[in-house]
Design a protein around this motif. Sequence first.
Motif, PDB file in Angstrom:
ATOM      1  N   TYR A  22       9.588  48.841 -43.893  1.00 33.24           N
ATOM      2  CA  TYR A  22       8.223  49.139 -44.328  1.00 33.24           C
ATOM      3  C   TYR A  22       7.585  50.167 -43.403  1.00 33.24           C
ATOM      4  CZ  TYR A  22       6.881  46.115 -48.237  1.00 33.24           C
ATOM      5  OH  TYR A  22       6.717  45.567 -49.484  1.00 33.24           O
ATOM      6  N   ILE A  27       5.409  52.617 -46.170  1.00 31.12           N
ATOM      7  CA  ILE A  27       5.166  52.124 -47.522  1.00 31.12           C
ATOM      8  C   ILE A  27       3.692  51.804 -47.748  1.00 31.12           C
ATOM      9  CG2 ILE A  27       5.685  50.278 -49.168  1.00 31.12           C
ATOM     10  CD1 ILE A  27       8.525  50.211 -47.937  1.00 31.12           C
ATOM     11  N   SER A  31       1.265  53.766 -50.612  1.00 29.11           N
ATOM     12  CA  SER A  31       0.795  53.035 -51.792  1.00 29.11           C
ATOM     13  C   SER A  31      -0.526  53.548 -52.346  1.00 29.11           C
ATOM     14  CB  SER A  31       0.641  51.544 -51.462  1.00 29.11           C
ATOM     15  OG  SER A  31      -0.498  51.329 -50.640  1.00 29.11           O
ATOM     16  N   SER A  36      -4.490  47.533 -46.480  1.00 24.91           N
ATOM     17  CA  SER A  36      -3.294  46.716 -46.686  1.00 24.91           C
ATOM     18  C   SER A  36      -2.829  46.124 -45.366  1.00 24.91           C
ATOM     19  CB  SER A  36      -2.179  47.526 -47.346  1.00 24.91           C
ATOM     20  OG  SER A  36      -1.950  48.729 -46.648  1.00 24.91           O
ATOM     21  N   TRP A  53      -7.185  47.194 -53.862  1.00 21.96           N
ATOM     22  CA  TRP A  53      -7.179  48.324 -54.795  1.00 21.96           C
ATOM     23  C   TRP A  53      -8.571  48.482 -55.387  1.00 21.96           C
ATOM     24  CZ3 TRP A  53      -2.534  50.643 -54.629  1.00 21.96           C
ATOM     25  CH2 TRP A  53      -1.452  49.878 -54.185  1.00 21.96           C
ATOM     26  N   TYR A  59      -3.797  50.260 -58.883  1.00 22.19           N
ATOM     27  CA  TYR A  59      -2.667  49.331 -58.712  1.00 22.19           C
ATOM     28  C   TYR A  59      -1.529  49.698 -59.668  1.00 22.19           C
ATOM     29  CZ  TYR A  59       0.014  44.993 -58.972  1.00 22.19           C
ATOM     30  OH  TYR A  59       1.028  44.069 -58.982  1.00 22.19           O
ATOM     31  N   TRP A  62       0.477  52.766 -58.625  1.00 24.03           N
ATOM     32  CA  TRP A  62       1.469  52.474 -57.592  1.00 24.03           C
ATOM     33  C   TRP A  62       2.661  51.723 -58.185  1.00 24.03           C
ATOM     34  CZ3 TRP A  62       3.837  53.876 -53.560  1.00 24.03           C
ATOM     35  CH2 TRP A  62       4.574  52.997 -52.781  1.00 24.03           C
ATOM     36  N   GLN A  63       2.403  50.761 -59.042  1.00 19.00           N
ATOM     37  CA  GLN A  63       3.482  49.991 -59.661  1.00 19.00           C
ATOM     38  C   GLN A  63       4.421  50.895 -60.461  1.00 19.00           C
ATOM     39  OE1 GLN A  63       4.154  46.497 -59.422  1.00 19.00           O
ATOM     40  NE2 GLN A  63       2.834  46.949 -57.689  1.00 19.00           N
ATOM     41  N   SER A  65       4.882  54.179 -59.890  1.00 16.59           N
ATOM     42  CA  SER A  65       5.238  55.353 -59.104  1.00 16.59           C
ATOM     43  C   SER A  65       6.750  55.471 -58.899  1.00 16.59           C
ATOM     44  CB  SER A  65       4.551  55.250 -57.733  1.00 16.59           C
ATOM     45  OG  SER A  65       5.140  56.115 -56.804  1.00 16.59           O
ATOM     46  N   ARG A  68       7.661  54.308 -55.411  1.00 11.89           N
ATOM     47  CA  ARG A  68       7.758  52.854 -55.273  1.00 11.89           C
ATOM     48  C   ARG A  68       9.101  52.370 -55.793  1.00 11.89           C
ATOM     49  NH1 ARG A  68       7.480  48.431 -58.161  1.00 11.89           N
ATOM     50  NH2 ARG A  68       6.730  46.518 -57.222  1.00 11.89           N
TER      51      ARG A  68
END
Length: 100
Positions: A22, A27, A31, A36, A53, A59, A62-63, A65, A68
């Motif tokens: 990480y 990371i 994001s 975070s 977020w 959110y 990012w999910q 991306s 990611r």
Amino acid sequence: MKISVLTLRPVPGMAGELLAFYRHHAILEASGALDSHILTSEDSQTLVVTAAWPDIAAYTAWQQSPRRAELAAGMARFFSSPDAVHSQLFDVAHTVSGRP
């Protein structure tokens, strides 16, 4: 505001390496979350990643991306099963901040 909570239970003895992953890949910074944290359990076997977020769109971005997805593929070696990773999304219902 939304808060995501990601619980990670890596293969025994690999939590430190996962934390290093990480950090090395920045990371949390990548994001785009407002804020975070990575929390470690007292027995050092579980990591909990929290992120704030501004809205569901941030959110979701990012999910979805590609970055990611690339990072998730690189982390697969830390887990023995899909059950070792659990994610939840929460709405903020009450906040207190600015305390010493």
